[in-house]
Motif scaffolding. Structure first.
Motif, PDB file in Angstrom:
ATOM      1  N   LEU A   1    -127.382  61.919 -13.666  1.00 51.84           N
ATOM      2  CA  LEU A   1    -128.780  61.664 -13.315  1.00 51.84           C
ATOM      3  C   LEU A   1    -129.586  62.955 -13.263  1.00 51.84           C
ATOM      4  O   LEU A   1    -130.667  63.056 -13.862  1.00 51.84           O
ATOM      5  CB  LEU A   1    -128.855  60.948 -11.963  1.00 51.84           C
ATOM      6  CG  LEU A   1    -128.530  59.449 -11.955  1.00 51.84           C
ATOM      7  CD1 LEU A   1    -128.433  58.948 -10.521  1.00 51.84           C
ATOM      8  CD2 LEU A   1    -129.581  58.671 -12.717  1.00 51.84           C
ATOM      9  N   LEU A   2    -129.065  63.949 -12.560  1.00 54.52           N
ATOM     10  CA  LEU A   2    -129.787  65.209 -12.439  1.00 54.52           C
ATOM     11  C   LEU A   2    -129.921  65.890 -13.795  1.00 54.52           C
ATOM     12  O   LEU A   2    -130.985  66.429 -14.132  1.00 54.52           O
ATOM     13  CB  LEU A   2    -129.068  66.127 -11.455  1.00 54.52           C
ATOM     14  CG  LEU A   2    -129.739  67.468 -11.159  1.00 54.52           C
ATOM     15  CD1 LEU A   2    -131.150  67.251 -10.617  1.00 54.52           C
ATOM     16  CD2 LEU A   2    -128.909  68.286 -10.180  1.00 54.52           C
ATOM     17  N   GLY A   3    -128.853  65.866 -14.581  1.00 47.81           N
ATOM     18  CA  GLY A   3    -128.917  66.468 -15.903  1.00 47.81           C
ATOM     19  C   GLY A   3    -129.917  65.782 -16.804  1.00 47.81           C
ATOM     20  O   GLY A   3    -130.652  66.437 -17.559  1.00 47.81           O
ATOM     21  N   THR A   4    -129.985  64.454 -16.730  1.00 51.07           N
ATOM     22  CA  THR A   4    -130.932  63.723 -17.560  1.00 51.07           C
ATOM     23  C   THR A   4    -132.368  63.998 -17.128  1.00 51.07           C
ATOM     24  O   THR A   4    -133.266  64.101 -17.972  1.00 51.07           O
ATOM     25  CB  THR A   4    -130.644  62.217 -17.479  1.00 51.07           C
ATOM     26  OG1 THR A   4    -129.276  61.981 -17.815  1.00 51.07           O
ATOM     27  CG2 THR A   4    -131.519  61.447 -18.455  1.00 51.07           C
ATOM     28  N   ILE A   5    -132.605  64.117 -15.821  1.00 51.18           N
ATOM     29  CA  ILE A   5    -133.943  64.460 -15.341  1.00 51.18           C
ATOM     30  C   ILE A   5    -134.370  65.817 -15.894  1.00 51.18           C
ATOM     31  O   ILE A   5    -135.517  65.999 -16.325  1.00 51.18           O
ATOM     32  CB  ILE A   5    -133.986  64.448 -13.802  1.00 51.18           C
ATOM     33  CG1 ILE A   5    -133.845  63.013 -13.275  1.00 51.18           C
ATOM     34  CG2 ILE A   5    -135.280  65.065 -13.282  1.00 51.18           C
ATOM     35  CD1 ILE A   5    -133.691  62.918 -11.776  1.00 51.18           C
ATOM     36  N   LEU A   6    -133.458  66.773 -15.912  1.00 55.10           N
ATOM     37  CA  LEU A   6    -133.768  68.091 -16.469  1.00 55.10           C
ATOM     38  C   LEU A   6    -134.046  68.007 -17.964  1.00 55.10           C
ATOM     39  O   LEU A   6    -134.924  68.711 -18.481  1.00 55.10           O
ATOM     40  CB  LEU A   6    -132.614  69.055 -16.196  1.00 55.10           C
ATOM     41  CG  LEU A   6    -132.429  69.460 -14.726  1.00 55.10           C
ATOM     42  CD1 LEU A   6    -131.130  70.233 -14.544  1.00 55.10           C
ATOM     43  CD2 LEU A   6    -133.609  70.289 -14.250  1.00 55.10           C
ATOM     44  N   LEU A   7    -133.308  67.155 -18.663  1.00 53.24           N
ATOM     45  CA  LEU A   7    -133.567  66.979 -20.090  1.00 53.24           C
ATOM     46  C   LEU A   7    -134.941  66.357 -20.321  1.00 53.24           C
ATOM     47  O   LEU A   7    -135.675  66.780 -21.227  1.00 53.24           O
ATOM     48  CB  LEU A   7    -132.479  66.103 -20.714  1.00 53.24           C
ATOM     49  CG  LEU A   7    -132.622  65.828 -22.211  1.00 53.24           C
ATOM     50  CD1 LEU A   7    -132.495  67.126 -23.010  1.00 53.24           C
ATOM     51  CD2 LEU A   7    -131.585  64.824 -22.683  1.00 53.24           C
TER      52      LEU A   7
END
Length: 298
Positions: A220-226
């Motif tokens: 989730l956090l990685g996708t938000i950053l993407l």
């Protein structure tokens, strides 16, 4: 006397060498494309950020990034990117969870994923015009709301050419991108984990809070950053939609590179370098988070 056997050094068969060479030949178009349109331009921009108009090394361009107008442009870009990333992640996660874990019919998933694949790449001038024709002052939805329901969007403070208008436009490709990326992570949640939690007396919210979300958190956090990096570098949609009325970094950069009045290519290179750093850090953390998430979901 013992005899030490030597490892066999049989040559690689000719057919195997040919196959390997053909494999490299197949990937050459991608490597050439990446070098010409990604590596070389990046090197050129980074070098230009530390040079003056005469080609001498200087830090003046970096110092100029701290001008109030440029700081404000970065801050507006960060706020728009963060707002569209968080909203896109929340809505996209809800859609993906409804399709993968909810009770929706199976036939909905295939057209949803197909639409998400198309919509996540629909941006630029066509997207800006689509929203102008839909939610502009004379757009179709604006007209229908005003003449049928008696509700005037613009009389109640809405403005498509504003912070929230651009954020709403970005959501068109942010939500489908979230659906595409988070769906495999949701598929990786094992049914046995939920069954074990329920057997041990956990409720549905407790399962999500104590089991599912800790496992999904890196993804989730990685996708938000993407999503943040995806919207931070968008220029065509913002420029076609708002022109110069909203001063975000890509538009300021465009004015410095191609403008007639504010033209300063070296400052434009420094702006681009700052964008590369921000998006590079975001994408790097995304890759690291995704790798951590995949270890749990295998």
């Amino acid at each position: 006397m013992s005899v030490i056997s030597q490892p066999s050094t049989s040559p690689v068969p000719l057919t195997e060498r040919k196959r390997l060479s053909l494999d490299w030949l197949g990937v050459m178009p991608f490597m050439i494309f990446a070098i010409m349109f990604l590596v070389l331009p990046t090197i050129y921009l980074v070098a230009g950020a530390f040079q003056d108009a005469q080609g001498n090394l200087t830090l003046a361009n970096m110092i100029n990034l701290f001008q109030p107008s440029i700081r404000d442009a970065y801050w507006i870009s960060i706020k728009i990117s963060l707002a569209s990333a968080l909203l896109g992640a929340a809505i996209g996660f809800a859609i993906a969870a409804a399709v993968t874990l909810g009770g929706l019919p199976n036939w909905i998933r295939s057209p949803l994923m197909t639409f998400s694949g198309v919509a996540s790449n629909f941006a630029g001038v066509p997207l800006a015009y689509a929203f102008l024709f839909t939610l502009g002052r004379t757009g179709l939805v604006t007209y229908l709301l005003t003449n049928i329901f008696g509700f005037n969007l613009y009389a109640h403070g809405f403005n498509l050419l504003s912070f929230w208008g651009l954020t709403l436009t970005y959501l068109y490709f942010q939500i489908p991108l979230m659906v595409l990326i988070i769906t495999p992570a949701l598929d990786g949640l094992k049914r046995e984990w939920k069954e074990a939690a329920l057997i041990l007396g956990a409720t549905g919210p407790q399962y999500w809070r104590m089991v599912a979300f800790p496992i999904l958190w890196p993804a989730l956090l990685g996708t938000i950053l993407l999503l943040f990096a995806n919207s931070f570098g968008a220029i065509a949609t913002a420029y076609a939609l708002t022109g110069s009325s909203l001063s975000i970094v890509p538009i300021v950069l465009y004015a410095q590179i191609r403008g007639d009045v504010l033209q300063d290519p070296q400052l434009g290179y420094a702006l681009a370098f700052g964008m590369i750093v921000i998006t590079g850090v975001s994408n790097g953390i995304y890759i690291w988070m995704r790798a951590r998430s995949e270890r749990w979901l295998k």
